[in-house]
Design an enzyme around this catalytic site. Structure first.
Site, mmCIF file in Angstrom:
data_model
loop_
_atom_site.group_PDB
_atom_site.id
_atom_site.type_symbol
_atom_site.label_atom_id
_atom_site.label_comp_id
_atom_site.label_asym_id
_atom_site.label_seq_id
_atom_site.Cartn_x
_atom_site.Cartn_y
_atom_site.Cartn_z
ATOM 1 N N SER A 153 43.717 43.972 -21.692
ATOM 2 C CA SER A 153 44.189 44.908 -22.705
ATOM 3 C C SER A 153 45.041 46.002 -22.053
ATOM 4 O O SER A 153 45.962 45.675 -21.309
ATOM 5 C CB SER A 153 42.985 45.474 -23.461
ATOM 6 O OG SER A 153 43.365 45.845 -24.747
ATOM 7 N N GLU A 191 50.669 55.993 -28.380
ATOM 8 C CA GLU A 191 49.194 55.919 -28.361
ATOM 9 C C GLU A 191 48.634 56.599 -27.109
ATOM 10 O O GLU A 191 47.668 57.365 -27.187
ATOM 11 C CB GLU A 191 48.733 54.466 -28.439
ATOM 12 C CG GLU A 191 47.209 54.363 -28.494
ATOM 13 C CD GLU A 191 46.681 52.939 -28.664
ATOM 14 O OE1 GLU A 191 47.405 52.075 -29.197
ATOM 15 O OE2 GLU A 191 45.529 52.690 -28.260
ATOM 16 N N TRP A 213 47.867 41.841 -33.285
ATOM 17 C CA TRP A 213 48.237 43.097 -32.603
ATOM 18 C C TRP A 213 48.653 42.865 -31.145
ATOM 19 O O TRP A 213 49.399 43.647 -30.560
ATOM 20 C CB TRP A 213 47.037 44.036 -32.676
ATOM 21 C CG TRP A 213 47.233 45.445 -32.248
ATOM 22 C CD1 TRP A 213 46.710 46.044 -31.141
ATOM 23 C CD2 TRP A 213 47.945 46.480 -32.933
ATOM 24 N NE1 TRP A 213 47.056 47.376 -31.085
ATOM 25 C CE2 TRP A 213 47.823 47.675 -32.182
ATOM 26 C CE3 TRP A 213 48.700 46.515 -34.131
ATOM 27 C CZ2 TRP A 213 48.410 48.886 -32.573
ATOM 28 C CZ3 TRP A 213 49.288 47.721 -34.515
ATOM 29 C CH2 TRP A 213 49.139 48.872 -33.736
ATOM 30 N N HIS A 233 38.591 40.053 -28.624
ATOM 31 C CA HIS A 233 39.486 40.684 -27.654
ATOM 32 C C HIS A 233 38.731 40.928 -26.348
ATOM 33 O O HIS A 233 37.656 41.514 -26.348
ATOM 34 C CB HIS A 233 39.987 42.003 -28.254
ATOM 35 C CG HIS A 233 40.984 42.731 -27.416
ATOM 36 N ND1 HIS A 233 41.994 42.115 -26.705
ATOM 37 C CD2 HIS A 233 41.143 44.063 -27.186
ATOM 38 C CE1 HIS A 233 42.714 43.028 -26.086
ATOM 39 N NE2 HIS A 233 42.213 44.216 -26.349
HETATM 40 C C1 MCU Z 1 46.157 45.648 -26.004
HETATM 41 O O1 MCU Z 1 45.953 46.918 -25.420
HETATM 42 C C2 MCU Z 1 45.579 48.031 -26.183
HETATM 43 C C3 MCU Z 1 46.487 48.237 -27.365
HETATM 44 O O2 MCU Z 1 47.811 48.445 -26.899
HETATM 45 C C4 MCU Z 1 46.029 49.453 -28.157
HETATM 46 O O3 MCU Z 1 46.794 49.629 -29.334
HETATM 47 C C5 MCU Z 1 44.587 49.390 -28.542
HETATM 48 O O4 MCU Z 1 44.164 50.649 -29.046
HETATM 49 O O5 MCU Z 1 43.824 49.161 -27.397
HETATM 50 C C6 MCU Z 1 44.116 47.984 -26.679
HETATM 51 C C7 MCU Z 1 43.092 48.025 -25.588
HETATM 52 O O6 MCU Z 1 43.337 48.521 -24.514
HETATM 53 O O7 MCU Z 1 41.886 47.661 -25.973
HETATM 54 C C8 MCU Z 1 40.807 47.883 -25.117
#
Ligand code: MCU
Length: 431
Positions: free
Chosen positions: A225, A275, A319, A356
């Site tokens: 992520s 963000e 997403w 995720h």
């Molecule tokens: C996929 O990485 C991020 C994403 O860009 C964000 O929008 C979301 O809030 O968090 C994702 C992440 O890091 O999840 C742990």
């Protein structure tokens, strides 16, 4: 620390290489150390303004000519690096004046001084069973990382808390963490590059250690992520990293920026920019106009070439922009192809579990094989592209360039002929 310069055996300047032997010749091998940036001496002209709706041609230089030999890739890569820093991530400073620290079986300490300013941070170490020294995989942030597969493959885990080096939750003009202690809280460099810098300084300390616990010549990086974004940037911007394994990285990670901006349900560029200060401040000019970007992430994939890269994507969460992840990987694979190292890049998104950052059975085998090949120098790379049919990008719709047949010219793509070698972070996912 500006010393030490071994280089990958694979790049060493032997006599003429033929296309048939390029794959073997260009494949970096564990056992030999590389430079953080082997193109630091390349002169990069100032770029002009561009507008290109499709992915820019990785092989066309800023002077408008195309590279035709493998040795030209080194300075073309330096152009991509400079463009990526100035438009997307922010500058990664040159190696600091001084890096010192310690390596033990349970941790690494890092002390950095540059331009008269100092900072410190540390990382955890978890060793596999058996006797060392071991190669290591830097795991950013802990989230979803399959550390069991790493250690059971014979590599140590270096647990790196990215937030110690670049905190989330700050405004862009008061960035915090070890990187910003040295380079200033209003540095335009974003968190992903700050994290990448922290990993490079950990590698500096491992290099300087006596090598009895960790080997500096076998280093990987992974994270999921936001930490997948960081793993991708770390691998691209430090050529000492032999294996880069970004997981479900989403916008600002692997997915092509031009493509993800148009992908239904994917995180918009403006959202990723605001963000957290992940991307550099300069990216604000491009959130609404990615066509003006002088680079895209297929070229960041190309910066990793010919080193090991295993991209893991989740096609079940819109997403995450997995279709654009495949576009970038397919585009970047063309650089691997041109360098004769196609097997060194793998992409796997045909996975069942939609959670995720889940630990996935489909990734264990390719991760193990990659660790063995790129960190332990045994076996062969997975060389697999297993793209989920539901999130399969079409590279031909995104490019108007073809991949050149680069000729080996007897030079050394690494350096122009030097025969020198022979804590865990937390985050919440709210989607
Ligand atoms: C996929 O990485 C991020 C994403 O860009 C964000 O929008 C979301 O809030 O968090 C994702 C992440 O890091 O999840 C742990």
């Amino acid at each position: 620390m500006r010393s030490r310069r071994y280089r990958p055996r694979g790049w060493a300047g032997a006599a003429c290489v033929t296309a048939l032997t390029l794959a073997a010749t260009l494949t970096p091998q564990a056992g030999v150390l590389a430079d953080e940036d082997d193109g630091a001496d390349c002169s990069v002209p100032a770029p002009g303004q561009t507008s290109e709706a499709l992915l820019p041609d990785p092989f066309t230089k800023l002077d408008g000519t195309r590279i035709s030999t493998t040795s030209e890739w080194r300075c073309r890569r330096a152009e991509i690096k400079e463009l990526a820093e100035s438009s997307v991530y922010g500058q990664k400073p040159a190696p600091p004046d001084s890096v010192t620290g310690t390596v033990s079986g349970s941790g690494i300490t890092v002390n950095v001084t540059d331009q008269g300013r100092s900072t410190s941070f540390s990382a955890d170490v978890d060793l596999p069973s058996g006797s060392g020294p071991f190669p290591a995989v830097v795991v950013l942030g802990g989230l979803g990382a399959d550390t069991q597969t790493i250690t059971s493959s014979g590599a140590a885990v270096i647990g790196f808390d990215p937030y110690a080096v670049g905190e989330e939750g700050t405004s862009r003009n008061s960035k915090q963490g070890a990187f910003y202690d040295v380079y200033g809280s209003s540095s335009g460099t974003g968190l992903l590059m700050a994290w990448s810098w922290g990993i490079s300084r950990i590698i500096d300390v491992v290099e300087q250690s006596d090598g009895s616990i960790l080997r500096a010549d076998g280093t990987g990086v992974t994270g999921c992520s936001r930490f997948g974004k960081g793993a991708f940037v770390a691998g691209a911007f430090d050529q000492r990293i032999d294996l880069t394994m970004p997981v479900e990285s989403g916008t600002a990670g692997v997915p092509a920026l031009r493509s993800v901006a148009q992908e239904d349900g994917a995180q918009p560029l403006s959202s990723a920019y605001s963000e957290q200060p992940w991307l550099g401040d300069a990216f604000s000019s491009y959130t609404g106009n990615p066509a003006a970007l002088p680079v895209d992430t297929h070229e960041i994939v190309g910066m990793v070439a010919p080193r090991g890269l295993l991209v893991m994507e989740n096609p079940h969460v819109d997403w995450l922009g997995a279709t654009s992840g495949s576009v970038a990987a397919l585009g970047g694979r063309e650089v691997y192809r041109a360098l004769g190292a196609e097997d060194n890049i793998s992409y796997i998104s045909d996975v069942q579990d939609g959670t995720h950052c889940a630990t996935r059975s489909e990734w264990k085998g390719p991760m193990r094989q990659s660790i063995e090949r790129f960190l332990l120098d045994s076996g062969s790379a997975p060389g697999e592209f297993r793209i989920s049919p539901s999130e399969s990008g079409d590279l031909s719709a995104w490019r108007n360039w073809q991949t050149p047949n680069l000729t080996g010219d007897g030079g050394d793509p690494g350096d122009g002929g030097d025969p020198g070698d022979g804590g865990s972070g937390t985050c919440t996912a709210d989607f």
